[in-house]
Design a protein around this motif. Structure first.
Motif: not given
Length: 571
Positions: A435-446, A458-464, A536-543
């Motif tokens: 009776q419980l459902q969950v889904g995860r999706r990558l919404v956007a990346k820049s 990265f932006e993620f969305r989890i739907v319950v 949302q989270f960010q990865l930062e590293f040398a160019r």
């Protein structure tokens, strides 16, 4: 008055050095010894009977062969009759004298006779094969009778002295091998307000060679030869050498040197208890436990000190900033082959026969109030599981073992139950909640460039969704990449709702970039009313650099307009 008593026969799996005798009522035991003696069985009558049976089977085989030969000859004759009849009918037909009725009767006779004889021949061949198998089996039994006519029996010879005439009691104790037991559990849940019943079971398997009839049974995890105290801790000496020189490490309580990777440090130690060697790839801690269990306390103590010294050497070689954060665990994992020396006295008397199949008996049972909640890890599975926090309010320590889980009368799965002390809380699972459902999706990346670094967002969305008619307490877990060096930075930019405030989670899992949300999901949160988590989270590293690998896998779902999911450890 001094006289010997013989207790015979002892079980074949009796441990030789475990015999212990004690007397009462003026009876003094002077000595107890273990004796092995050869016993010759008189198997001549059984051998003669077996040989007669083999001769009877061989005679039956000859009879079957003769009958099969007769059937084959009859089939051959029918074939000749068929050939003769065919030629005769052809001649009669050419002369116009063919009798149809006679032809049909003859044809029917040949066909029916052939079918009957063929079936009988097949049956004889089957009987002959079974006869051959019976002869082979009986010959093997005869060979075993001849080989087993001499066997070894074990006795206990007790010499005791008694000063008085009245009868006295003499008690003999001994250990046997090939007797083991494993903990098993059965947990049954009902409604959300109903208590959970836990049944503690033991799968007893004993092949000692004797049946335990109407016996008082005690289950124990203690090893009779294990030391009752910890070994002494010896000093760990240290010395330094020039930068770049090959380090050395021995530590006290062991002989020989061991090279350690890393620069600028070498360790040497004294020679207390030297000469303890462990083969390549061996675990000193496991070898130490084996030595202690075998009664070699000195070697076991030396190996335990060696295992601890190796661990401390690794601690001293850790680079700056690479120390492991506090994990916040309440208890450490038991050492290999270790664990508590628990003892359980079973109620009543049992009969445990000596056989290969295990026998399941009940050790204890109790009921405990559950605190149910749901748990979802959408990056691993779209299923949501029903869990319960329980407390061991019984009188027994729960040892690690397999648990079978039920909801009402329905089986829902199995799980590995950890070691649980009396009064300690623990968590168990009761399967999937459909009776419980969950889904995860990558919404956007820049992607952008800031200074000399590239920044990937990265932006993620989890739907319950909750299709139940009652609210549900739900834990949702996810994770961010965990950097192994300072070459890459990972930052959680935002999350809605906030992460769990649980103190243990904040101390133990959050430093590893594991994310947890504690939600109260109202009933009927479906469709447009579905509960949503954004982060949302960010990865930062040398160019000039790129992400090298993900050690435990990547995304479970395809990002919008992007690649399919990546497998574990893919570069």
């Amino acid at each position: 008055m001094r006289s010997p008593w013989v207790v015979t026969p002892l079980p074949p799996e009796t441990v030789e050095g475990s015999l212990y005798a004690e007397g009462g009522d003026g009876l003094r035991v002077l000595s107890t010894r273990f004796r092995a003696r050869a016993v010759k069985d008189d198997a001549r009558a059984a051998v003669r009977a077996g040989e007669d049976e083999v001769r009877g089977l061989e005679a039956e085989a000859e009879r079957i062969k003769k009958a099969a030969q007769v059937l084959q000859q009859n089939l051959d004759f029918l074939q000749k009759l068929e050939n003769f009849t065919g030629a005769t009918m052809q001649g009669v037909a050419e002369k116009g004298m063919l009798n149809g009725e006679t032809t049909i009767r003859l044809t029917t006779f040949v066909m029916e006779a052939r079918a009957e004889k063929s079936a009988a021949l097949v049956e004889k061949e089957r009987a002959l094969k079974e006869n051959a198998e019976a002869i082979e089996l009986k010959k093997r039994q005869l060979a075993e009778l001849a080989a087993g006519s001499s066997r070894t029996e074990f006795d206990a010879v007790i010499v005791a002295e008694k000063a008085e005439a009245p009868a006295a009691t003499l008690r003999l104790s001994y250990l046997v091998g090939a007797a083991t037991w494993q903990p098993r559990y059965r947990l049954r849940a009902g409604g959300d307000k109903d208590p959970v019943r836990l049944e503690y079971l033991a799968a007893i398997e004993q092949r000692s060679g004797e049946d335990w009839r109407d016996a008082r049974v005690t289950l124990s995890t203690a090893q009779p030869s294990l030391n009752a105290t910890l070994p002494d801790l010896v000093p760990l000496d240290i010395a330094v050498v020039e930068e770049g020189a090959a380090p050395r490490f021995t530590g006290r309580g062991m002989g020989g040197g061991m090279g350690m990777m890393g620069g600028g440090m070498g360790m040497i130690g004294g020679g207390v208890g030297g000469g303890i060697a462990v083969g390549p790839g061996a675990d000193p801690a496991r070898e130490a436990l084996r030595k202690l269990a075998g009664g070699d306390a000195k070697a076991g103590a030396a190996l335990l000190n060696r295992a601890a010294a190796l661990h401390q050497a690794e601690e001293l070689q850790v680079r700056e900033g690479e120390a492991e954060p506090e994990k916040g665990r309440d208890k450490a994992a038991p050492p290999p082959g270790g664990g508590p020396g628990a003892t359980y006295h079973l109620v009543g008397r049992l009969t445990v026969p000596s056989r290969k199949d295990p026998q399941l008996v009940e050790v204890a049972r109790f009921e405990t109030a559950p605190e149910f909640f749901a748990k979802a890890v959408p990056v691993l599975s779209p299923r949501v599981y029903r869990l319960a926090r329980l407390t061991n309010n019984g009188d027994s320590v729960l040892l690690p073992g397999e648990a079978t889980m039920y909801v009402g009368p329905d089986f829902v799965g199995r799980m590995a139950l950890p070691q649980v002390a009396v009064g300690e809380p623990f968590t168990v699972g009761f399967g999937v909640d459909p009776q419980l459902q969950v889904g995860r999706r990558l919404v956007a990346k820049s992607q952008a460039v800031q200074g000399g670094n590239q920044v990937q967002s990265f932006e993620f969305r989890i739907v319950v969704r909750n299709f139940k008619s009652t609210p549900v307490a739900l834990q949702v877990w996810d994770r961010l990449p965990h950097p192994k060096s300072t070459d890459v930075a990972v930052n959680l930019a935002s999350t809605s709702p906030d992460l769990s405030p649980d103190a243990l989670y904040r101390r133990a899992q959050r430093p590893d970039n594991l994310l947890r949300w504690d939600l109260d999901v109202p009933p009927g949160t479906t469709g447009e009313k579905a509960l949503t988590i954004h982060y949302q989270f960010q990865l930062e590293f040398a160019r000039e650099m790129a992400v090298d690998y993900l050690a435990t896998g990547g995304l479970m779902e395809a990002p919008i307009g992007g690649m399919s999911g990546m497998g574990g450890g893919m570069r």
